[in-house]
Write a protein that holds these residues in place. Structure first.
Motif, PDB file in Angstrom:
ATOM      1  N   LEU A  91       0.819  -1.284   0.042  1.00 45.12           N
ATOM      2  CA  LEU A  91      -0.128  -0.025  -0.157  1.00 45.12           C
ATOM      3  C   LEU A  91       0.787   1.258   0.010  1.00 45.12           C
ATOM      4  CD1 LEU A  91      -3.026   0.174   0.135  1.00 45.12           C
ATOM      5  CD2 LEU A  91      -2.832   0.770   2.606  1.00 45.12           C
ATOM      6  N   SER A 246       4.101  -2.489  -7.294  1.00 45.00           N
ATOM      7  CA  SER A 246       3.040  -2.266  -6.382  1.00 45.00           C
ATOM      8  C   SER A 246       2.176  -1.159  -6.909  1.00 45.00           C
ATOM      9  CB  SER A 246       3.521  -1.877  -5.120  1.00 45.00           C
ATOM     10  OG  SER A 246       4.392  -2.949  -4.594  1.00 45.00           O
ATOM     11  N   TRP A 248      -2.023   0.445  -6.593  1.00 48.25           N
ATOM     12  CA  TRP A 248      -3.403   0.360  -5.652  1.00 48.25           C
ATOM     13  C   TRP A 248      -4.548  -0.438  -6.601  1.00 48.25           C
ATOM     14  CZ3 TRP A 248      -3.578   5.891  -3.470  1.00 48.25           C
ATOM     15  CH2 TRP A 248      -2.715   5.962  -2.581  1.00 48.25           C
ATOM     16  N   MET A 251      -3.256  -3.936  -6.909  1.00 48.47           N
ATOM     17  CA  MET A 251      -3.584  -4.646  -5.489  1.00 48.47           C
ATOM     18  C   MET A 251      -5.251  -5.024  -5.708  1.00 48.47           C
ATOM     19  SD  MET A 251      -1.476  -2.468  -2.944  1.00 48.47           S
ATOM     20  CE  MET A 251      -2.029  -3.278  -1.469  1.00 48.47           C
ATOM     21  N   THR A 252      -6.051  -4.008  -6.181  1.00 45.78           N
ATOM     22  CA  THR A 252      -7.544  -4.177  -6.211  1.00 45.78           C
ATOM     23  C   THR A 252      -7.780  -5.557  -7.127  1.00 45.78           C
ATOM     24  OG1 THR A 252      -7.860  -1.983  -5.595  1.00 45.78           O
ATOM     25  CG2 THR A 252      -9.867  -3.270  -6.570  1.00 45.78           C
ATOM     26  N   PRO A 269      -7.110  -1.483  -0.481  1.00 42.25           N
ATOM     27  CA  PRO A 269      -6.641  -0.424  -1.558  1.00 42.25           C
ATOM     28  C   PRO A 269      -7.660   0.219  -2.170  1.00 42.25           C
ATOM     29  CG  PRO A 269      -6.333  -2.647  -2.252  1.00 42.25           C
ATOM     30  CD  PRO A 269      -6.749  -2.892  -1.145  1.00 42.25           C
TER      31      PRO A 269
END
Length: 300
Positions: A91, A246, A248, A251-252, A269
């Motif tokens: 994050l 990385s 967001w 990550m989602t 995220p």
């Protein structure tokens, strides 16, 4: 107004300092905007200090903690994802990518919009018509679909998605500058400067530009939030930033595969995207109100 620059230098400086002070006081009284600014500053600092404050390597899997560890696992405050990677670390590092991927295109598009908007606003009818009709062509496409199309053509990657976002944003920036330029161009002090024989270049730099920049800055600040969402959406669809970086959006996208088993992998995220985008929006609105004397008096 910029036309006051013809007066005594000390008086002009005092006037601008007074307006700046009034704006800061109005901004400090706006609790929602102040909260947005605080969130933006904290997220930006976290992204900047990611190598220092990140508890783990965002790309390293912790086999001891196990996959899909629930929130509160020792050593992993927010748990781990499907690949046993620390969510908090991803994050923090993802914030660096998400902010950069939105802010840099805003700067590029603001510069491009400034050049096009000033050119259209100050030029003759033919040049103005050509520039604005070309921009209208881009306005005909929904921004997200246009960004998706450009990113698809350019190919996935961080640099390409920034180029796509910048291309999509330029027409909106140019429109803001164009409207403000036309408004300033028709002002009495501009006409007086023309009659006095002021060269067009000097008129543009000393009179038009100072009046055009504040609305552009406010619009750009407000637009960063939407561009963060757009960049995350492109990464979510697979045409933006690519793993193992990385981000967001990534990550989602990874979290949707294990949404039933571990909803926190996608929701954390997702909530971060929403909060940061909202923070930029309310901060931009607060700055706009603070810079506008009419709105400032209304909030006083």
């Amino acid at each position: 107004m910029a036309g006051s620059s013809n007066g005594p230098g000390g008086g002009v400086v005092r006037m601008y300092r007074s307006q700046f002070g009034l704006g800061l006081r109005a901004l400090s009284r706006d609790r929602l905007a102040s909260a947005g600014i605080v969130i933006v500053v904290l997220v930006s600092l976290s992204a900047l200090l990611a190598p220092v404050i990140s508890p783990h390597d965002p790309a390293a899997a912790d086999q001891i903690a196990g996959r899909l560890a629930p929130m509160g696992t020792p050593g992993h405050i927010l748990g781990t994802d499907a690949q046993a990677r620390d969510i908090l670390s991803r994050l923090i590092w993802g914030g660096r990518v998400s902010i950069v991927i939105a802010v840099l295109p805003v700067l590029v598009s603001a510069l491009g919009g400034l050049v096009l908007g000033l050119s259209a606003g100050m030029a003759g009818k033919v040049t103005r018509g050509v520039i604005m009709r070309l921009l209208d062509v881009l306005f005909a496409f929904p921004p997200v679909l246009l960004a998706l199309a450009v990113a698809t053509v350019l190919g996935p990657g961080m640099m390409n998605v920034m180029m796509a976002i910048a291309i999509v944003s330029i027409p909106f920036m140019a429109r803001v500058v164009y409207v403000e330029t036309l408004s300033v161009r028709s002002s009495d002090f501009i006409e007086a400067a023309r009659v006095a024989g002021t060269p067009t270049r000097r008129l543009l730099i000393r009179e038009v530009l100072p009046n055009v920049l504040p609305p552009l800055v406010v619009y750009a600040t407000t637009g960063i939030g939407g561009l963060i969402v757009m960049a995350a959406g492109l990464s979510f669809l697979g045409v933006g930033v690519q793993p193992p970086t990385s981000d967001w959006g990534i990550m989602t996208a990874d979290g949707r595969l294990v949404l039933r088993q571990a909803p926190h992998v996608a929701s954390i995220p997702g909530v971060m995207i929403m909060v940061v985008a909202l923070a930029f929006n309310v901060a931009g609105d607060g700055i706009r109100d603070a810079m506008d004397p009419r709105r400032r008096s209304g909030h006083g």
